[in-house]
Design an enzyme around this catalytic site. Structure first.
Site, PDB file in Angstrom:
ATOM      1  N   SER A  98     -12.314-128.606  47.211  1.00 16.58           N
ATOM      2  CA  SER A  98     -12.447-127.409  47.919  1.00 16.58           C
ATOM      3  C   SER A  98     -11.127-126.524  48.204  1.00 16.58           C
ATOM      4  CB  SER A  98     -12.953-127.952  49.220  1.00 16.58           C
ATOM      5  OG  SER A  98     -13.304-126.722  50.128  1.00 16.58           O
ATOM      6  N   ASP A 239     -13.755-120.167  49.907  1.00 14.70           N
ATOM      7  CA  ASP A 239     -13.122-121.054  49.825  1.00 14.70           C
ATOM      8  C   ASP A 239     -13.090-121.453  48.370  1.00 14.70           C
ATOM      9  OD1 ASP A 239     -15.528-122.480  49.892  1.00 14.70           O
ATOM     10  OD2 ASP A 239     -14.797-123.834  51.134  1.00 14.70           O
ATOM     11  N   ASP A 241     -14.162-124.086  46.413  1.00 10.07           N
ATOM     12  CA  ASP A 241     -15.547-124.315  45.709  1.00 10.07           C
ATOM     13  C   ASP A 241     -16.857-123.422  46.213  1.00 10.07           C
ATOM     14  OD1 ASP A 241     -15.435-125.394  48.190  1.00 10.07           O
ATOM     15  OD2 ASP A 241     -16.790-127.174  47.855  1.00 10.07           O
TER      16      ASP A 241
END
Length: 450
Positions: A98, A239, A241
């Site tokens: 992430s 963000d 991902d």
């Protein structure tokens, strides 16, 4: 016996590549996951980090060794992996860390239909098996790897859930943060009445421009400046991902995720009157107020996606929102998708003539502190001290659903909860105005940091 407690987290698997996570371990994780979920196949996707393709391949080897097939979808956002799991009705594995720095990587796992896998639903069992040395399988008929491109189908599915074709033309700035939004946004927004001004769409897991964490104010400064510079109607930041989105208005001002939760909830309730909407306990109290005013049933949960998804399944909720900018949709297999949330915002904006700041003003009713972290040696002791400080006051209500939530007679409230991974207490305060927020925040911190 090995100790993998530093890698197996509450909701996912995550660590420093080459130190905590490598191909050998990931191969074992793939085998353990195949044993957990069984056949016929597992869908696997990965983000743009340099380490992600190799780790995804190692995972596939472990799955295949147990006689289970792999459907490899290659580069994907996390919500695209959830689309694959839901549409193909297969368990899934997404390789991403992430918004974490480049040296990290990890795996988000789900069962068929994008149902989450966490500590209580499989991760602990997998960890125990690997620590005890359960060997990777040696199936008589190893599984195979099939490659599929789901990007266009994913984009078409999202467009079927929110129709943007008839909105007024909008100029929007999108900051992908060198993450997976740069891969998915062009397909999802193609052909729509949107003039997209792209920022940092180049896929680069070293994050050369800024961290791909839009909740940190310093990471949306570039987006805010660009929105003002080009006169855009809105800005969107994803963000790393791309499962979270953060919105700024035409003035470059950040829009609270609580306001976005309320806005999307109202739109979903218009389609499904009387529906249930989930919100976590650090979301603004404006959210349950607005949900109830529009005929919906608000349900409050602990912080964390596994709790949101459990409550969505239990209640049949139509939508759920977290103050961390995760948004969950019943029509998206109860999974979180920042892209779909951003499309709802654009639809709400483009279906009328008001500016985004004017549109969202009705969803912003209170002032908030944001999350304030304090490093403490004794989390339980500090929580007990706060409870003792407020429990005896007239009209004060306290619950311990997640940490400590204290509601005061004037309508202000705060939540103080411990971090699961660091020696921190996290404080969120909401009150009528900024001065009241500051006063309550300082009062609580004086006890916490004593």
């Amino acid at each position: 016996m090995r100790d993998l407690s530093g890698v197996f987290k509450a909701y996912d698997i995550r660590g420093v590549v080459g130190e905590q996570i490598d191909a050998a371990l990931v191969r074992e994780i793939g085998a353990a996951f195949a044993r957990l979920v069984g056949g016929p196949a597992v869908v696997v996707g990965h983000d743009m980090r340099d380490s992600s393709p190799g780790l995804a391949d190692a995972f596939a080897e472990g799955v295949n060794a147990e006689g289970v097939n792999v459907v490899s979808i290659g580069l994907a956002s996390t919500d695209m992996l959830y689309y694959g799991s839901g549409s193909l009705d297969l368990p899934g594995a997404m390789f991403t860390a992430s918004h974490n720095p480049a040296k990290y990587n990890g795996i988000k796992l789900c069962r068929a239909g994008a149902s989450p896998v966490g500590q209580d639903s499989g991760l602990t069992d997998m960890q125990r098996e690997i620590e005890q040395g359960v060997p990777v399988g040696d199936a008589a008929e190893p599984g195979t790897v099939q490659t599929r491109d789901l990007l266009d189908a994913y984009a078409a599915h999202l467009r079927s859930l929110v129709d943007l074709s008839g909105i007024r033309p909008l100029k929007i700035v999108v900051d992908a943060g060198n993450g997976m939004g740069g891969h998915t946004v062009p397909s999802v927004f193609a052909g729509l009445p949107l003039e997209v001004v792209p920022m940092y769409f180049e896929l680069d897991g070293s994050f050369p421009n800024h961290e791909a964490n839009p909740l940190d104010p310093k990471n949306i400064v570039d987006l805010q400046a660009k929105v003002r510079e080009v006169g855009a109607d809105a800005g969107i930041a994803f963000d790393g991902d791309a499962d979270r989105c953060f919105i700024v208005d035409e003035n470059g001002d950040a829009v609270s995720p609580s306001a976005i939760t309320a806005l999307v909830a109202v739109r979903e309730l218009a389609k499904d009157p009387g529906g249930t909407v989930i919100h976590n306990l650090i979301t603004s109290k404006a959210v349950p107020e607005i949900v109830a005013e529009h005929g919906g049933k608000p349900v409050r949960t602990r912080v964390g996606h596994s709790f949101i998804k459990q409550e969505m399944a239990r209640t049949g909720a139509i939508f759920g929102g977290e103050h961390s900018a995760h948004y969950y949709f019943r029509d998206f297999w109860k999974a979180d998708t920042g892209m779909l949330a951003s499309m709802h915002v654009l639809a709400a904006l483009g279906e009328q003539d008001r500016t985004l700041s004017d549109l969202t003003r009705e969803y912003n009713r209170y002032a908030a502190s944001g999350e304030v972290n304090s490093t403490v040696d004794d989390q339980a002791g500090r929580l007990a001290a706060i409870k003792a400080a407020y429990a005896g006051r007239d009209g004060v209500e306290i619950d311990e659903v997640d940490g400590l939530t204290v509601r005061l007679p004037d309508g202000s409230w705060f939540n103080l909860r411990p971090s699961n991974t660091e020696p921190l207490l996290r404080l969120n305060v909401e009150a009528a105005d900024d001065d009241a927020v500051a006063a309550l925040r300082d009062e609580v911190l004086a006890v916490v940091r004593a």
